[in-house]
Write a protein that holds these residues in place. Structure first.
Motif, short mmCIF file in Angstrom:
data_model
loop_
_atom_site.label_atom_id
_atom_site.label_comp_id
_atom_site.label_asym_id
_atom_site.label_seq_id
_atom_site.Cartn_x
_atom_site.Cartn_y
_atom_site.Cartn_z
N ASN A 68 0.82 -1.21 0.00
CA ASN A 68 0.00 0.00 0.00
C ASN A 68 0.86 1.26 0.00
N ALA B 294 -9.50 14.69 -4.93
CA ALA B 294 -10.06 13.38 -4.61
C ALA B 294 -10.38 12.59 -5.88
N ALA C 253 -8.32 9.28 -7.25
CA ALA C 253 -9.08 8.04 -7.49
C ALA C 253 -8.79 7.51 -8.89
N LEU D 138 -7.71 -1.50 0.26
CA LEU D 138 -8.46 -0.62 1.16
C LEU D 138 -8.80 -1.27 2.49
N PRO E 94 -6.96 0.83 6.17
CA PRO E 94 -7.15 2.28 5.94
C PRO E 94 -5.95 3.13 6.33
N SER F 169 -3.69 3.18 3.40
CA SER F 169 -4.29 3.41 2.08
C SER F 169 -5.11 4.70 2.03
N LEU F 170 -6.24 4.72 2.72
CA LEU F 170 -7.14 5.87 2.64
C LEU F 170 -6.59 7.10 3.35
N LEU G 262 -4.02 9.15 1.34
CA LEU G 262 -4.69 9.80 0.22
C LEU G 262 -5.54 10.97 0.69
N LEU G 263 -6.22 10.78 1.82
CA LEU G 263 -7.00 11.88 2.40
C LEU G 263 -6.09 13.02 2.82
#
Length: 286
Positions: free
Chosen positions: A81, A146, A150, A167, A170, A173-174, A177-178
């Motif tokens: 990741n 965003a 994606a 994913l 998190p 991964s998330l 990116l956030l």
């Protein structure tokens, strides 16, 4: 004998203001800023460049990793990741410049055309117009980033030897990116503040790019000796270094910040920039 005086007729301006169903509100300021923002070709050119650069660099880096797939050791989900996220957000090294440019030209464009006079006439309080402009730019950059991230993740995932981002974890991964998405939005707000402070297109662009891109590079000229350690410590709180602590795992210069201090640092830069913009806007004529 006394004479009764008839009441003075209301002036047209006051009568119109009393009869009009419309009132100045922050929502209407945001709507007007949105119309101005989306009607500029420079806005769409900037957003298009962000998309092309981000997706293109992600694919380029993914193919680079794929070329050395046979030499890579097995990776855990977290390591895979981390590599996939790095591919997706690597472009922020350049797109952060476009974010600050988008913020500055939104303001300086009005000063160069004289439209700022109409803006401040419609919003005599001035501060509401500044916050409305900052909100429009920030939300646009947040949504754009965003979507672009994606797409970049979707097209680069099949190319990577470790596969697409998993994913199920998190934190690896998330969250990065956030963090990258929020960072670009905040940097665009910093650009808005700089635009109101300097009010000149080339000057504001130079200041924004210098703060975001040049300042971290200058730190590299100082060796990591005890006498210069304070410079490297201070560099951790530059906007780009704090942002990279959120999503890259290691800043260009300085020391790695934990997520909360990094977010607080970015928020502080945005507050300082907007506060400076408010001070100039309230004390100087358009």
């Amino acid at each position: 004998m006394t004479t009764a005086l008839a009441p003075a007729p209301a002036t047209p301006t006051r009568a119109a203001a009393a009869d009009s169903p419309y009132r100045l509100s922050f929502a209407r300021l945001v709507a007007s800023e949105w119309i101005k923002f989306t009607s500029l070709r420079s806005t769409w050119w900037s957003i298009g460049l962000v998309a092309v650069v981000s997706i293109g660099l992600s694919l380029l880096m993914a193919f680079s990793y794929a070329a050395f797939a046979g030499d890579m050791p097995p990776m855990s989900v977290e390591e895979a990741n981390r590599q996939a996220v790095q591919v997706v957000v690597f472009s922020t090294v350049l797109t952060q410049l476009l974010a600050v440019v988008l913020g500055t030209i939104t303001v300086t464009g009005e000063y160069s055309t004289g439209m700022i006079r109409s803006t401040l006439t419609a919003a005599p309080g001035r501060v509401g117009a500044l916050f409305a402009k900052a909100l429009v730019v920030a939300v646009t950059m947040l949504v754009t980033s965003a979507v672009v991230f994606a797409i970049a993740a979707a097209v680069s995932g099949p190319v990577l030897p470790t596969g697409a981002i998993d994913l199920s974890d998190p934190d690896s991964s998330l969250m990065p990116l956030l963090g990258a998405t929020v960072y670009l939005a905040i940097i665009s707000v910093v650009g808005v503040g700089i635009g109101f402070i300097i009010r000149n297109g080339p000057g504001a662009l130079a200041a924004g790019i210098g703060l975001v891109f040049v300042a971290p590079i200058l730190v590299l000229f100082f060796p990591r000796l005890d006498s210069f350690q304070w410079i490297h410590d201070a560099a951790s709180y530059l906007p780009s270094n704090a942002g990279q602590s959120l999503f890259m795992g290691s800043p260009m210069t300085g020391e790695l910040l934990e997520p909360v201090p990094a977010l607080v640092t970015l928020a502080a830069w945005a507050v300082v920039a907007l506060a400076g913009g408010i001070a100039v806007l309230k004390t100087r004529d358009a």
